[in-house]
Design an enzyme around this catalytic site. Structure first.
Site, PDB file in Angstrom:
ATOM      1  N   TRP A 159      -1.433   4.261   1.955  1.00  0.00           N
ATOM      2  CA  TRP A 159      -2.258   3.878   3.308  1.00  0.00           C
ATOM      3  C   TRP A 159      -1.360   2.842   3.927  1.00  0.00           C
ATOM      4  O   TRP A 159      -1.858   2.797   5.451  1.00  0.00           O
ATOM      5  CB  TRP A 159      -3.527   3.046   2.578  1.00  0.00           C
ATOM      6  CG  TRP A 159      -3.176   1.980   1.860  1.00  0.00           C
ATOM      7  CD1 TRP A 159      -3.349   2.213   0.186  1.00  0.00           C
ATOM      8  CD2 TRP A 159      -2.546   0.897   2.123  1.00  0.00           C
ATOM      9  NE1 TRP A 159      -2.762   0.983  -0.282  1.00  0.00           N
ATOM     10  CE2 TRP A 159      -2.391   0.220   0.686  1.00  0.00           C
ATOM     11  CE3 TRP A 159      -2.355   0.046   3.029  1.00  0.00           C
ATOM     12  CZ2 TRP A 159      -2.133  -1.111   0.773  1.00  0.00           C
ATOM     13  CZ3 TRP A 159      -1.881  -1.265   2.960  1.00  0.00           C
ATOM     14  CH2 TRP A 159      -1.969  -2.011   1.710  1.00  0.00           C
ATOM     15  N   ARG A 168       7.716  11.552   7.436  1.00  0.00           N
ATOM     16  CA  ARG A 168       9.043  11.482   6.514  1.00  0.00           C
ATOM     17  C   ARG A 168       9.100  12.439   5.538  1.00  0.00           C
ATOM     18  O   ARG A 168      10.160  12.990   5.580  1.00  0.00           O
ATOM     19  CB  ARG A 168       9.134  10.132   5.993  1.00  0.00           C
ATOM     20  CG  ARG A 168      10.389   9.680   5.391  1.00  0.00           C
ATOM     21  CD  ARG A 168      10.626   8.159   5.387  1.00  0.00           C
ATOM     22  NE  ARG A 168       9.779   7.414   4.042  1.00  0.00           N
ATOM     23  CZ  ARG A 168       9.900   6.409   3.712  1.00  0.00           C
ATOM     24  NH1 ARG A 168      10.692   5.490   4.298  1.00  0.00           N
ATOM     25  NH2 ARG A 168       9.393   5.955   2.523  1.00  0.00           N
ATOM     26  N   LYS A 183      -1.579  15.272   0.501  1.00  0.00           N
ATOM     27  CA  LYS A 183      -2.830  14.357  -0.041  1.00  0.00           C
ATOM     28  C   LYS A 183      -2.520  12.914   0.548  1.00  0.00           C
ATOM     29  O   LYS A 183      -1.859  12.319  -0.005  1.00  0.00           O
ATOM     30  CB  LYS A 183      -2.815  14.423  -1.453  1.00  0.00           C
ATOM     31  CG  LYS A 183      -4.403  13.937  -1.899  1.00  0.00           C
ATOM     32  CD  LYS A 183      -4.338  13.054  -3.290  1.00  0.00           C
ATOM     33  CE  LYS A 183      -3.866  11.704  -2.995  1.00  0.00           C
ATOM     34  NZ  LYS A 183      -4.659  10.789  -2.028  1.00  0.00           N
ATOM     35  N   ALA A 185      -3.590   9.113   1.520  1.00  0.00           N
ATOM     36  CA  ALA A 185      -4.348   7.939   0.916  1.00  0.00           C
ATOM     37  C   ALA A 185      -5.898   8.127   1.189  1.00  0.00           C
ATOM     38  O   ALA A 185      -6.235   8.254   2.479  1.00  0.00           O
ATOM     39  CB  ALA A 185      -3.723   6.640   1.191  1.00  0.00           C
ATOM     40  N   SER A 238       2.562   3.020  -5.598  1.00  0.00           N
ATOM     41  CA  SER A 238       2.850   1.946  -6.543  1.00  0.00           C
ATOM     42  C   SER A 238       3.846   2.454  -7.701  1.00  0.00           C
ATOM     43  O   SER A 238       3.514   3.611  -8.017  1.00  0.00           O
ATOM     44  CB  SER A 238       1.686   1.245  -7.100  1.00  0.00           C
ATOM     45  OG  SER A 238       0.990   2.423  -7.329  1.00  0.00           O
ATOM     46  N   GLU A 259       9.318   7.220  -4.060  1.00  0.00           N
ATOM     47  CA  GLU A 259       9.287   5.891  -3.560  1.00  0.00           C
ATOM     48  C   GLU A 259       8.283   5.016  -3.790  1.00  0.00           C
ATOM     49  O   GLU A 259       7.135   5.206  -3.714  1.00  0.00           O
ATOM     50  CB  GLU A 259       9.176   6.130  -1.844  1.00  0.00           C
ATOM     51  CG  GLU A 259      10.143   7.455  -1.187  1.00  0.00           C
ATOM     52  CD  GLU A 259      11.621   6.695  -0.949  1.00  0.00           C
ATOM     53  OE1 GLU A 259      11.949   5.398  -1.238  1.00  0.00           O
ATOM     54  OE2 GLU A 259      12.262   7.513  -0.550  1.00  0.00           O
ATOM     55  N   LEU A 260       8.798   4.072  -4.497  1.00  0.00           N
ATOM     56  CA  LEU A 260       7.811   3.010  -5.513  1.00  0.00           C
ATOM     57  C   LEU A 260       7.637   1.638  -4.938  1.00  0.00           C
ATOM     58  O   LEU A 260       8.204   1.467  -3.543  1.00  0.00           O
ATOM     59  CB  LEU A 260       8.153   3.129  -6.969  1.00  0.00           C
ATOM     60  CG  LEU A 260       8.122   4.727  -7.438  1.00  0.00           C
ATOM     61  CD1 LEU A 260       8.511   4.745  -8.897  1.00  0.00           C
ATOM     62  CD2 LEU A 260       6.916   5.434  -6.995  1.00  0.00           C
ATOM     63  N   CYS A 293       6.655  -1.759   1.405  1.00  0.00           N
ATOM     64  CA  CYS A 293       7.399  -1.790   0.167  1.00  0.00           C
ATOM     65  C   CYS A 293       8.745  -2.307   0.482  1.00  0.00           C
ATOM     66  O   CYS A 293       9.401  -3.010  -0.449  1.00  0.00           O
ATOM     67  CB  CYS A 293       7.704  -0.434  -0.311  1.00  0.00           C
ATOM     68  SG  CYS A 293       8.256   0.452   1.099  1.00  0.00           S
ATOM     69  N   GLU A 390       5.156  -7.689  -6.895  1.00  0.00           N
ATOM     70  CA  GLU A 390       4.954  -7.313  -5.445  1.00  0.00           C
ATOM     71  C   GLU A 390       3.829  -7.986  -4.736  1.00  0.00           C
ATOM     72  O   GLU A 390       2.597  -7.533  -5.113  1.00  0.00           O
ATOM     73  CB  GLU A 390       5.060  -5.768  -5.459  1.00  0.00           C
ATOM     74  CG  GLU A 390       5.084  -5.187  -4.004  1.00  0.00           C
ATOM     75  CD  GLU A 390       5.140  -3.683  -3.853  1.00  0.00           C
ATOM     76  OE1 GLU A 390       4.311  -3.026  -4.805  1.00  0.00           O
ATOM     77  OE2 GLU A 390       5.754  -3.145  -3.023  1.00  0.00           O
ATOM     78  N   SER A 450      14.529   0.355   8.744  1.00  0.00           N
ATOM     79  CA  SER A 450      13.944   1.620   8.435  1.00  0.00           C
ATOM     80  C   SER A 450      14.612   2.299   9.870  1.00  0.00           C
ATOM     81  O   SER A 450      14.103   1.703  10.797  1.00  0.00           O
ATOM     82  CB  SER A 450      12.651   1.655   8.368  1.00  0.00           C
ATOM     83  OG  SER A 450      12.276   0.933   7.018  1.00  0.00           O
TER      84      SER A 450
HETATM   85  P1  NAD Z   1      -1.055   3.841  -4.841  1.00  0.00           P
HETATM   86  O1  NAD Z   1      -0.065   4.087  -5.638  1.00  0.00           O
HETATM   87  O2  NAD Z   1      -2.250   3.187  -5.059  1.00  0.00           O
HETATM   88  O3  NAD Z   1      -1.509   5.126  -4.089  1.00  0.00           O
HETATM   89  C1  NAD Z   1      -0.442   5.869  -3.148  1.00  0.00           C
HETATM   90  C2  NAD Z   1      -1.022   7.367  -3.298  1.00  0.00           C
HETATM   91  O4  NAD Z   1      -1.187   7.909  -4.593  1.00  0.00           O
HETATM   92  C3  NAD Z   1      -2.377   7.575  -2.482  1.00  0.00           C
HETATM   93  O5  NAD Z   1      -2.434   8.585  -1.710  1.00  0.00           O
HETATM   94  C4  NAD Z   1      -3.115   7.404  -3.682  1.00  0.00           C
HETATM   95  O6  NAD Z   1      -4.360   8.206  -3.540  1.00  0.00           O
HETATM   96  C5  NAD Z   1      -2.391   8.376  -4.678  1.00  0.00           C
HETATM   97  N1  NAD Z   1      -2.753   7.937  -5.965  1.00  0.00           N
HETATM   98  C6  NAD Z   1      -3.248   6.895  -6.760  1.00  0.00           C
HETATM   99  N2  NAD Z   1      -3.645   7.118  -7.963  1.00  0.00           N
HETATM  100  C7  NAD Z   1      -3.375   8.252  -8.093  1.00  0.00           C
HETATM  101  C8  NAD Z   1      -3.413   9.205  -9.379  1.00  0.00           C
HETATM  102  N3  NAD Z   1      -3.668   8.491 -10.634  1.00  0.00           N
HETATM  103  N4  NAD Z   1      -2.925  10.268  -9.219  1.00  0.00           N
HETATM  104  C9  NAD Z   1      -2.303  10.934  -8.265  1.00  0.00           C
HETATM  105  N5  NAD Z   1      -2.344  10.091  -7.027  1.00  0.00           N
HETATM  106  C10 NAD Z   1      -2.843   8.900  -7.007  1.00  0.00           C
HETATM  107  O7  NAD Z   1      -0.271   2.837  -3.674  1.00  0.00           O
HETATM  108  P2  NAD Z   1      -0.741   2.288  -2.417  1.00  0.00           P
HETATM  109  O8  NAD Z   1      -1.674   1.073  -2.767  1.00  0.00           O
HETATM  110  O9  NAD Z   1      -1.505   3.437  -1.676  1.00  0.00           O
HETATM  111  O10 NAD Z   1       0.539   1.950  -1.497  1.00  0.00           O
HETATM  112  C11 NAD Z   1       0.990   0.703  -2.033  1.00  0.00           C
HETATM  113  C12 NAD Z   1       2.215   0.988  -2.824  1.00  0.00           C
HETATM  114  O11 NAD Z   1       3.251   1.882  -2.437  1.00  0.00           O
HETATM  115  C13 NAD Z   1       3.000  -0.400  -2.958  1.00  0.00           C
HETATM  116  O12 NAD Z   1       3.688  -0.537  -4.195  1.00  0.00           O
HETATM  117  C14 NAD Z   1       4.352  -0.031  -2.003  1.00  0.00           C
HETATM  118  O13 NAD Z   1       5.462  -0.641  -2.292  1.00  0.00           O
HETATM  119  C15 NAD Z   1       4.526   1.515  -2.084  1.00  0.00           C
HETATM  120  N6  NAD Z   1       5.073   2.064  -1.129  1.00  0.00           N
HETATM  121  C16 NAD Z   1       6.410   2.474  -1.423  1.00  0.00           C
HETATM  122  C17 NAD Z   1       7.113   3.092  -0.150  1.00  0.00           C
HETATM  123  C18 NAD Z   1       8.481   3.513  -0.489  1.00  0.00           C
HETATM  124  O14 NAD Z   1       9.140   4.192   0.403  1.00  0.00           O
HETATM  125  N7  NAD Z   1       9.576   2.908  -1.473  1.00  0.00           N
HETATM  126  C19 NAD Z   1       6.440   3.015   1.105  1.00  0.00           C
HETATM  127  C20 NAD Z   1       5.287   2.774   1.171  1.00  0.00           C
HETATM  128  C21 NAD Z   1       4.677   1.968   0.202  1.00  0.00           C
END
Ligand code: NAD
Length: 490
Positions: A159, A168, A183, A185, A238, A259-260, A293, A390, A450
């Site tokens: 999100w 991207r 899919k 957020a 995440s 990308e975590l 992130c 984080e 970036s």
């Molecule tokens: P999140 O992991 O909660 O959600 C990310 C996506 O995964 C969303 O679309 C969500 O709906 C989906 N998701 C959640 N649970 C799922 C499941 N069990 N099965 C399948 N899909 C699922 O993360 P967030 O809160 O939306 O984003 C924040 C995190 O993303 C932070 O940890 C941040 O560091 C990371 N992030 C990383 C990058 C990168 O490029 N490395 C960029 C942006 C954000």
């Protein structure tokens, strides 16, 4: 809601995009999208079920072969038209992002430029994904190397950057000739919905991009990861969710790009230009309210400069104006939801309980809206949770070091390895430090790095693969080798 905002919301498709149609979910389920600055409902979207996810994969598979054989120039021109359209619609995209995600309008406009640039960059790269033809070393036979699209992909986006995370991934997949299911957020799907409509308006053939927002992410990801027709997962989010998805992706041995999370160190050496470091720190920490992130998570400052750095950073941060991102004077918007405010406050409270002091902030702000007061913490113990985890919010913890070696050890002392920042005017020290940092990316005397032309990604628990740059397309292709008999052999 003001009339022009309501008119914008009314333009956004509320269904699932499957093939050429925006349609209701098969179970008729829906979910609400809220404005985190006001807690008001913006709109209601269709929520995808497992059946809808499979229907989206059917649509993607139906056109995969045709799309893979569409001339690269045609794919490139669709991307370029989409870049132009997003640029024309930039004010709408920016407003939409501020409404559903909260970031100040100026930052949303910045994300539109950044996000659209992936489409322009990949449009330029589409025609340059070369293979090769070469003799074998003994000169007898020939080696032909081709790049082929991996096939239908599942793209899962977070999100925090609702447009850029979609472009991207989708830009690279389109360049490579893959079809996809996006899919977005649950908290910020509107930008993705409008992005998908814009891709259709740019001439993207039906079925290449399907969009299935859902109240329950696993309702989409579980059936798709279990279906052997899906060939790739690209996930940004995440680390815990990424690890769970990697396990599921193993069922069908999928190509994965992950990308975590991050825990970026921001190192300020004793020879740094402190004013430049402060400017960089404001970008690295406070952009996107710290919900990035790449956000600086730990400030490691040489003990001889720590007081100067902390005082100057606190003064700047105290001047930030928290509020609704649509107000022109807002420089720090709301966090994405109340849960984020609560978990950030827990981290700050833990640090304060262990003896840290807040130079500014240190507490949530009253609603409506999910606000946290921008915060600077000093004297933070190394084992405080705010250093280890984080933060994903506007909180800057500062710790000190006395030697270069100690700074590098502290910086690497994390399971993450995404971004890092180094401020120094000593070139040899910079090169030594860059050599030893266990990260995918470093900003050397810059706080925001970036760029669509740069390979973005991490190591360790921060992920696998790269997005953007030529590396970004390679994530969506596989290499096929063909050994060719000596053409002169009889
Ligand atoms: P999140 O992991 O909660 O959600 C990310 C996506 O995964 C969303 O679309 C969500 O709906 C989906 N998701 C959640 N649970 C799922 C499941 N069990 N099965 C399948 N899909 C699922 O993360 P967030 O809160 O939306 O984003 C924040 C995190 O993303 C932070 O940890 C941040 O560091 C990371 N992030 C990383 C990058 C990168 O490029 N490395 C960029 C942006 C954000």
């Amino acid at each position: 809601m003001e009339q022009h905002l309501q008119e914008l919301i009314n333009k956004i498709p509320t269904g699932l995009l499957i093939g050429d149609t925006w349609r209701e979910g098969s179970a008729g389920e829906t979910f609400d999208v809220l404005n985190p600055a006001t807690e008001e409902k913006l709109t209601t979207l269709a929520s995808a079920t497992p059946e809808d996810a499979i229907a989206a994969l059917d649509a993607a598979c139906h056109v995969q072969d045709q799309w893979a054989h569409t001339p690269p120039r045609e794919r490139a021109e669709i991307l370029r038209r989409a870049y132009d359209l997003i640029t024309d619609r930039s004010e709408e995209f920016a407003t939409l992002m501020t409404l559903e995600m909260g970031k100040p309008l100026a930052e949303s406009r910045g994300e539109v430029v950044y996000g659209a640039e992936f489409l322009r960059w990949f449009s330029e790269e589409t025609v340059r994904d070369y293979g090769r033809y070469q003799p074998t070393p003994e000169g007898k036979n020939q080696i032909l190397v081709k790049h082929k699209p991996v096939g239908p992909c599942l793209l899962i986006t977070p999100w925090n950057f609702p447009l850029a995370m979609a472009t991207r991934k989708a830009g690279a997949a389109i360049a490579a000739g893959c079809t996809m299911i996006l899919k977005p957020a649950r908290l910020t799907p509107l930008t993705a919905q409008y992005f998908a409509q814009t891709m259709l308006d740019a001439g993207l053939p039906a079925g290449v991009l399907n969009v299935v927002a859902s109240a329950t992410a696993s309702a989409v990801s579980d059936p798709l990861l279990a279906d052997s027709r899906l060939r790739k997962l690209s996930f940004t989010g995440s680390t815990p969710v990424g690890k769970a998805l990697l396990k599921s992706a193993a069922q069908n041995v999928l190509r994965t790009s992950m990308e975590l999370g991050g825990n970026a160190p921001f190192i300020v050496f004793e020879d740094a230009n402190i004013d430049e470091a402060i400017e960089g720190a404001m970008g690295a920490k406070m952009r996107n309210m710290g919900e990035a992130c790449t956000a600086a998570n730990r400030f490691l400052v040489h003990e001889s400069r720590a007081e100067e750095f902390s005082t100057k950073l606190a003064t700047k941060i105290a001047n930030l104006k928290t509020g609704n991102g649509l107000n022109p004077d807002t420089t720090c918007g709301p966090l994405i939801e109340q849960k984020a405010v609560d978990s950030i406050h827990e981290l700050v409270q833990d640090a304060l309980d262990r003896g840290a002091q807040a130079l500014v902030g240190g507490y949530p702000q009253d609603g409506p809206g999910y606000f946290y007061q921008p915060t600077v913490l000093i004297n933070v113990p190394h084992d405080a949770r705010v250093i280890q985890e984080e933060i994903f919010g506007p909180v800057a913890p500062i710790i000190t070091f006395s030697t270069e070696e100690e700074a590098i050890q502290l910086a690497n002392n994390t399971e993450y390895g995404l971004a890092s920042y180094v401020y120094t005017t000593d070139t040899s020290r910079a090169l030594r430090t860059l050599d030893r940092l266990e990260v995918g990316m470093t900003g050397l005397n810059i706080g925001i790095m970036s760029n669509a032309a740069a390979p973005f990604g991490g190591v360790k628990h921060s992920g696998l693969g790269r997005e953007g740059a030529a590396e970004g397309i390679a994530e969506y292709t596989y290499t096929q080798y063909i050994g060719i008999k000596d053409p002169y052999a009889s």
